[in-house]
Design an enzyme around this catalytic site. Structure first.
Site, mmCIF file in Angstrom:
data_model
loop_
_atom_site.group_PDB
_atom_site.id
_atom_site.type_symbol
_atom_site.label_atom_id
_atom_site.label_comp_id
_atom_site.label_asym_id
_atom_site.label_seq_id
_atom_site.Cartn_x
_atom_site.Cartn_y
_atom_site.Cartn_z
ATOM 1 N N SER A 67 -41.041 -44.831 -61.385
ATOM 2 C CA SER A 67 -40.779 -45.314 -62.745
ATOM 3 C C SER A 67 -41.979 -46.073 -63.297
ATOM 4 O O SER A 67 -42.840 -46.528 -62.543
ATOM 5 C CB SER A 67 -39.578 -46.259 -62.750
ATOM 6 O OG SER A 67 -38.474 -45.654 -62.165
HETATM 7 N N1 SAH Z 1 -38.088 -46.743 -56.518
HETATM 8 C C1 SAH Z 1 -38.941 -45.583 -56.384
HETATM 9 C C2 SAH Z 1 -38.629 -44.497 -57.374
HETATM 10 C C3 SAH Z 1 -37.370 -43.824 -57.036
HETATM 11 S S1 SAH Z 1 -37.097 -42.262 -57.802
HETATM 12 C C4 SAH Z 1 -40.401 -45.937 -56.439
HETATM 13 O O1 SAH Z 1 -40.742 -47.111 -56.564
HETATM 14 O O2 SAH Z 1 -41.213 -45.024 -56.296
HETATM 15 C C5 SAH Z 1 -35.462 -42.020 -57.207
HETATM 16 C C6 SAH Z 1 -35.360 -41.647 -55.754
HETATM 17 O O3 SAH Z 1 -33.996 -41.653 -55.414
HETATM 18 C C7 SAH Z 1 -35.890 -40.262 -55.426
HETATM 19 O O4 SAH Z 1 -36.882 -40.361 -54.457
HETATM 20 C C8 SAH Z 1 -34.651 -39.524 -54.901
HETATM 21 O O5 SAH Z 1 -34.940 -38.620 -53.855
HETATM 22 C C9 SAH Z 1 -33.806 -40.682 -54.402
HETATM 23 N N2 SAH Z 1 -32.379 -40.412 -54.245
HETATM 24 C C10 SAH Z 1 -31.537 -39.713 -55.060
HETATM 25 N N3 SAH Z 1 -30.285 -39.745 -54.557
HETATM 26 C C11 SAH Z 1 -30.336 -40.491 -53.412
HETATM 27 C C12 SAH Z 1 -29.358 -40.895 -52.441
HETATM 28 N N4 SAH Z 1 -28.076 -40.558 -52.512
HETATM 29 N N5 SAH Z 1 -29.781 -41.659 -51.405
HETATM 30 C C13 SAH Z 1 -31.076 -42.032 -51.282
HETATM 31 N N6 SAH Z 1 -32.038 -41.671 -52.172
HETATM 32 C C14 SAH Z 1 -31.670 -40.928 -53.224
#
Ligand code: SAH
Length: 222
Positions: A67
């Site tokens: 993000s």
């Molecule tokens: N906080 C992160 C950005 C996250 S993007 C950063 O600083 O880079 C959202 C992430 O959530 C993605 O990598 C996706 O694979 C993960 N995601 C989606 N559903 C999920 C779940 N049920 N459990 C764990 N991760 C999940």
């Protein structure tokens, strides 16, 4: 999990990013300090390093994105951390937000469903000299019971509702921040536990990738 001097040439870019965040209304000094310290360029793909300190979201592979810093800053501010908390992050992605969290609380557990992203995050955290973050590969929609309860829970992916297990793992007085799908868009919501009751506040609009898992959307296993 203290600060350590970083021998890199990006200090000026980080300082400029902090000014940008301040100009966008971020006031929490601990949050601003974290952005000033964590080397974001180590958490994004090599080819995008030039844009590492722009206030923009960037692709991190596997159709996922890191993000924009101002979005993450708003999230972190909403958690209202004082440094003593155990925090659970769902959606490790690049590991950058988990790294920021190490400056804001006592214990960070982060769960990522895509194994290559989880291992990439572990590598990036190590390169950034940050230890003590537990990166778990798995479905974060069920939380992570072994370290519960958490005074802070931050979900970096959007779902139709807050997964029940996360509410169960939220400590008394704890805050949970998550984007929820509402009326065709997404709203960033904060839930605060007071005994058996949960107070919900809407903090603004959001735009996140879907939460995929048992208590989220169904999706292809990866
Ligand atoms: N906080 C992160 C950005 C996250 S993007 C950063 O600083 O880079 C959202 C992430 O959530 C993605 O990598 C996706 O694979 C993960 N995601 C989606 N559903 C999920 C779940 N049920 N459990 C764990 N991760 C999940």
């Amino acid at each position: 999990m203290g600060s350590r001097p970083l021998a890199d040439t990006y200090g000026g870019y980080r300082a400029r990013l902090v000014e940008t965040l301040r100009a966008k209304g971020i006031r929490d000094l601990a949050v601003l300090r974290a952005f000033g310290e964590i080397p974001r360029h180590l958490f994004i793909p090599e080819a995008l390093v030039r844009r590492a300190y722009d206030d923009t979201s960037l692709p991190i592979g596997n159709q996922q994105t890191i993000s924009a810093p101002s979005t993450q800053a708003r999230y972190l501010e909403a958690l209202a951390l004082n440094g003593t908390e155990r925090v659970l992050e769902i959606g490790t992605g690049s590991g950058y937000q988990a790294a920021l969290l190490t400056y804001l609380c006592r214990r960070v557990v982060t769960v990522e469903r895509i194994a290559v992203l989880a291992s990439g995050a572990r590598t990036a955290l190590e390169r950034a000299g940050i230890d003590g973050v537990l990166v778990v590969t798995g479905d974060g929609s069920i939380g992570y019971r072994s370290d519960a309860p958490y005074e802070g829970i931050v979900v970096a992916a959007a779902g139709p509702e807050v997964p029940e297990p996360l509410l169960e793992q939220l400590a008394e007085g704890g805050r949970l921040v998550m984007p929820l799908e509402r009326g065709g868009g997404q709203a960033l919501v904060r839930i605060t536990r007071a005994g058996d009751s949960l107070r919900e506040e809407t903090l603004g609009n959001a735009q996140f990738v879907p939460l995929i898992g048992r208590h989220g959307h169904t999706g292809e296993p990866s």
